[in-house]
Scaffold this motif. Structure first.
Motif, PDB file in Angstrom:
ATOM      1  N   THR A  69      30.051  27.410  45.906  1.00 32.18           N
ATOM      2  CA  THR A  69      29.904  28.512  45.205  1.00 32.18           C
ATOM      3  C   THR A  69      30.001  29.762  46.126  1.00 32.18           C
ATOM      4  OG1 THR A  69      29.074  26.644  42.960  1.00 32.18           O
ATOM      5  CG2 THR A  69      29.012  29.529  42.960  1.00 32.18           C
ATOM      6  N   THR A  70      30.656  31.054  45.515  1.00 33.34           N
ATOM      7  CA  THR A  70      31.199  32.078  46.699  1.00 33.34           C
ATOM      8  C   THR A  70      30.802  33.132  45.154  1.00 33.34           C
ATOM      9  OG1 THR A  70      32.886  32.270  46.107  1.00 33.34           O
ATOM     10  CG2 THR A  70      32.396  31.370  48.104  1.00 33.34           C
ATOM     11  N   GLU A  71      29.858  34.266  46.063  1.00 36.10           N
ATOM     12  CA  GLU A  71      30.033  35.370  44.502  1.00 36.10           C
ATOM     13  C   GLU A  71      29.836  36.487  45.233  1.00 36.10           C
ATOM     14  OE1 GLU A  71      25.660  35.455  44.023  1.00 36.10           O
ATOM     15  OE2 GLU A  71      25.841  33.349  42.092  1.00 36.10           O
ATOM     16  N   SER A  72      31.293  37.320  44.895  1.00 39.78           N
ATOM     17  CA  SER A  72      31.976  38.910  45.318  1.00 39.78           C
ATOM     18  C   SER A  72      31.393  39.111  43.895  1.00 39.78           C
ATOM     19  CB  SER A  72      32.860  38.411  45.862  1.00 39.78           C
ATOM     20  OG  SER A  72      33.628  38.042  45.090  1.00 39.78           O
ATOM     21  N   THR A  73      32.126  40.432  44.073  1.00 40.15           N
ATOM     22  CA  THR A  73      32.672  41.477  42.957  1.00 40.15           C
ATOM     23  C   THR A  73      34.521  41.383  43.317  1.00 40.15           C
ATOM     24  OG1 THR A  73      32.632  43.348  44.038  1.00 40.15           O
ATOM     25  CG2 THR A  73      31.435  42.815  43.046  1.00 40.15           C
ATOM     26  N   LEU A  74      34.968  42.196  42.099  1.00 35.45           N
ATOM     27  CA  LEU A  74      36.711  42.078  41.897  1.00 35.45           C
ATOM     28  C   LEU A  74      36.490  43.593  41.328  1.00 35.45           C
ATOM     29  CD1 LEU A  74      39.825  41.104  42.674  1.00 35.45           C
ATOM     30  CD2 LEU A  74      38.938  39.809  39.826  1.00 35.45           C
ATOM     31  N   ASP A  75      37.486  44.443  41.994  1.00 40.18           N
ATOM     32  CA  ASP A  75      37.430  45.565  41.281  1.00 40.18           C
ATOM     33  C   ASP A  75      38.904  45.426  40.742  1.00 40.18           C
ATOM     34  OD1 ASP A  75      37.716  47.976  40.583  1.00 40.18           O
ATOM     35  OD2 ASP A  75      37.895  48.904  42.434  1.00 40.18           O
ATOM     36  N   VAL A  76      39.175  45.432  39.156  1.00 35.88           N
ATOM     37  CA  VAL A  76      40.664  45.410  39.217  1.00 35.88           C
ATOM     38  C   VAL A  76      40.740  47.135  38.931  1.00 35.88           C
ATOM     39  CG1 VAL A  76      41.564  44.789  36.391  1.00 35.88           C
ATOM     40  CG2 VAL A  76      39.986  43.291  37.670  1.00 35.88           C
ATOM     41  N   GLY A  77      42.418  46.931  39.516  1.00 34.42           N
ATOM     42  CA  GLY A  77      43.102  47.915  39.524  1.00 34.42           C
ATOM     43  C   GLY A  77      44.696  47.678  39.516  1.00 34.42           C
ATOM     44  N   GLY A  78      45.723  47.895  39.096  1.00 34.29           N
ATOM     45  CA  GLY A  78      46.748  48.265  39.728  1.00 34.29           C
ATOM     46  C   GLY A  78      47.441  46.567  38.917  1.00 34.29           C
ATOM     47  N   TYR A  79      47.969  46.386  39.735  1.00 35.42           N
ATOM     48  CA  TYR A  79      48.897  45.085  39.176  1.00 35.42           C
ATOM     49  C   TYR A  79      47.879  43.627  39.895  1.00 35.42           C
ATOM     50  CZ  TYR A  79      52.485  40.898  39.039  1.00 35.42           C
ATOM     51  OH  TYR A  79      53.092  39.865  38.505  1.00 35.42           O
ATOM     52  N   SER A  80      47.464  43.453  40.433  1.00 36.62           N
ATOM     53  CA  SER A  80      46.972  41.584  40.964  1.00 36.62           C
ATOM     54  C   SER A  80      45.873  41.304  42.097  1.00 36.62           C
ATOM     55  CB  SER A  80      48.147  40.259  41.773  1.00 36.62           C
ATOM     56  OG  SER A  80      48.016  41.581  42.470  1.00 36.62           O
ATOM     57  N   SER A  81      45.175  40.776  42.121  1.00 35.04           N
ATOM     58  CA  SER A  81      43.974  40.994  43.389  1.00 35.04           C
ATOM     59  C   SER A  81      43.321  39.588  43.537  1.00 35.04           C
ATOM     60  CB  SER A  81      42.286  41.045  42.877  1.00 35.04           C
ATOM     61  OG  SER A  81      41.988  42.342  42.166  1.00 35.04           O
ATOM     62  N   SER A  82      43.577  39.046  45.008  1.00 34.15           N
ATOM     63  CA  SER A  82      43.810  38.142  45.215  1.00 34.15           C
ATOM     64  C   SER A  82      42.265  37.505  45.975  1.00 34.15           C
ATOM     65  CB  SER A  82      44.568  38.349  46.913  1.00 34.15           C
ATOM     66  OG  SER A  82      45.636  38.537  46.547  1.00 34.15           O
ATOM     67  N   LEU A  83      41.528  36.611  45.781  1.00 33.47           N
ATOM     68  CA  LEU A  83      40.340  35.870  46.457  1.00 33.47           C
ATOM     69  C   LEU A  83      40.494  35.170  47.005  1.00 33.47           C
ATOM     70  CD1 LEU A  83      38.130  35.955  43.098  1.00 33.47           C
ATOM     71  CD2 LEU A  83      37.928  38.007  44.720  1.00 33.47           C
ATOM     72  N   ASN A  84      41.358  35.302  48.004  1.00 34.67           N
ATOM     73  CA  ASN A  84      41.279  33.985  49.179  1.00 34.67           C
ATOM     74  C   ASN A  84      41.310  33.839  51.095  1.00 34.67           C
ATOM     75  OD1 ASN A  84      42.862  36.567  50.553  1.00 34.67           O
ATOM     76  ND2 ASN A  84      44.817  36.035  50.558  1.00 34.67           N
ATOM     77  N   THR A  85      39.652  35.170  50.575  1.00 38.97           N
ATOM     78  CA  THR A  85      38.780  35.141  51.335  1.00 38.97           C
ATOM     79  C   THR A  85      37.482  34.680  50.943  1.00 38.97           C
ATOM     80  OG1 THR A  85      38.658  37.182  51.632  1.00 38.97           O
ATOM     81  CG2 THR A  85      40.001  35.795  53.089  1.00 38.97           C
ATOM     82  N   LEU A  86      36.463  34.131  51.809  1.00 40.89           N
ATOM     83  CA  LEU A  86      34.860  33.331  50.921  1.00 40.89           C
ATOM     84  C   LEU A  86      34.249  35.030  51.456  1.00 40.89           C
ATOM     85  CD1 LEU A  86      34.614  29.748  50.655  1.00 40.89           C
ATOM     86  CD2 LEU A  86      35.854  30.972  48.918  1.00 40.89           C
ATOM     87  N   GLU A  87      33.578  35.359  50.309  1.00 36.86           N
ATOM     88  CA  GLU A  87      32.197  35.820  50.514  1.00 36.86           C
ATOM     89  C   GLU A  87      31.097  35.053  50.018  1.00 36.86           C
ATOM     90  OE1 GLU A  87      32.601  40.152  48.602  1.00 36.86           O
ATOM     91  OE2 GLU A  87      34.314  40.424  49.323  1.00 36.86           O
ATOM     92  N   LEU A  88      30.528  34.721  50.947  1.00 35.27           N
ATOM     93  CA  LEU A  88      29.270  33.325  50.733  1.00 35.27           C
ATOM     94  C   LEU A  88      27.878  34.620  50.185  1.00 35.27           C
ATOM     95  CD1 LEU A  88      29.461  31.046  54.003  1.00 35.27           C
ATOM     96  CD2 LEU A  88      30.742  31.392  52.172  1.00 35.27           C
TER      97      LEU A  88
END
Length: 393
Positions: free
Chosen positions: A237-256
């Protein structure tokens, strides 16, 4: 009063018969039951309520209510909520798509609002569209420290679903500026995703032939920063933040998490030292296999990589290797669900000089690519690019 025993007449207030001495019983009062009231019929109740409402509306109360449902009234209350940074009221007034991610609770967490230093304000105009379905209300206001007044126009739409009796209900259409619709989030294949603690349902997953990633299309998300939790199919399980804005976001790298990152760094230090020490000592993989095995492990790739690595170390006559620092640069996920880790290494080494029994000690740095499984901890299953050439000059 007559005696119930002998039948002779006695005085009205006599307690015992003066002829035979028997106690004369007192008369009981008879209470007649009340006639039950008939319950009011449901239809009658409705008629009475309607009559009361009509009397209220026609008698002047309707004018008071209608004023409370005018666009100008709604816009004024919304403008005051903006000034006071009252997120509860702001949310109640805005017109937004409804789903599990556009709740008031999430709105208050992710949408950034600021107190406005408004000194005074007034409404300067109110206009309705020709079809009566939309309106706009303009305010003039001044802020602290600024002399020239500013203006803000608030746009409203008629809420067709929710009416109070005969009165229209209006919503602030500016809510669309706070929302991203059909927002795409790309994650690793078969990962479970949570936004602000709410699991993203599989119904939002986009059909795709991509073997590495999944894409979720969420109908509406507030613009702002979300706490994200992603659980890979291997359980990490990884935890991170996602800044929603624009069209899309990618979580294709892990932040442990800090804890997992520290655990990974310690595992890398131990495994790299074990590999170099074993290769310098001319050990075969079978000699060290037990140090890397775990339940259901497949170490065939690691065994092949170690064979080539150990031969190169022997050919280069490396005598000692000490890792001095490391930096995990990037973590991605392979098709098999393994963690592919890019790590920058700094180290000191001692190597035999050419045509001499003397040794030389130097320091250097390199980038290595290590593959880990996650099975109750990080387990090395493959390696590439660990340094095997060491300069003697």
């Amino acid at each position: 009063m007559f005696c119930p025993e002998c039948g002779k007449k006695n005085a009205d207030d006599a307690k015992f018969c003066e002829f035979c001495g028997v106690k004369i019983a007192e008369e009981s009062k008879v209470i007649l039951p009340k006639k039950p009231k008939k319950p009011m019929k449901k239809k009658t109740k409705i008629i009475i309520i309607v009559v009361i409402v009509l009397v209220f509306v026609l008698g002047g109360g309707g004018l008071i209510l209608s004023n409370n449902f005018k666009p100008s009234k709604i816009a004024t209350e919304y403008f005051e909520a903006l000034i006071n940074n009252d997120t509860d009221k702001i949310y109640d007034y805005i017109n937004i798509p409804e789903n599990e991610f556009t709740t008031k609770e999430i709105f208050k967490k992710v949408v950034e609002t600021e107190d406005a230093d408004v000194v005074n304000y007034q409404m300067v105009s109110e206009e309705k569209s020709s079809d009566g379905l939309s309106a706009q209300v303009t305010f003039s206001y001044t802020v602290e420290g600024r002399q020239n007044p500013l203006t803000q126009t608030i746009y409203l739409v008629k809420d067709k679903k929710n009416k109070l009796l005969i009165f229209d209900n209006w919503k602030i259409s500016d809510g669309s500026s706070l929302v991203e619709e059909d927002y795409e989030i790309t994650t690793f294949k078969d990962a479970t995703l949570k936004l602000e603690g709410v699991t993203v349902d599989k119904k939002y997953k986009k059909d795709s032939d991509d073997s590495d990633y999944d894409t979720f299309v969420i109908p509406a998300l507030f613009k702002g920063e979300y706490d994200v939790q992603m659980t890979l199919k291997n359980g990490l399980t990884t935890e991170s933040t996602l800044d929603v804005g624009g069209y899309s976001s990618s979580l294709n790298t892990l932040e442990l998490s800090d804890k997992d990152e520290k655990s990974l760094e310690n595992t890398i230090k131990e495994d790299v030292k074990k590999l170099y020490d074993s290769a310098i000592g001319n050990k075969s993989f079978s000699d060290i296999k037990g140090d890397f095995e775990y339940k259901d492990s497949d170490l065939s790739d690691l065994e092949d990589a170690y064979g080539s690595f150990a031969r190169s170390i022997q050919n280069n006559e490396l005598k000692e290797y000490n890792l001095t620092s490391l930096d995990v640069d990037r973590i991605s996920v392979t098709d098999d669900g393994y963690l592919y880790v890019t790590v920058n290494l700094e180290y000191k080494y001692t190597v035999k000089e050419y045509f001499s029994d003397d040794t030389v000690s130097k320091s250097d740095e390199d980038t290595a690519y290590l593959t880990f499984d996650y099975n109750d901890g990080f387990k090395l299953v493959d390696m590439t690019s660990l340094a095997t050439y060491f300069s003697r000059f």
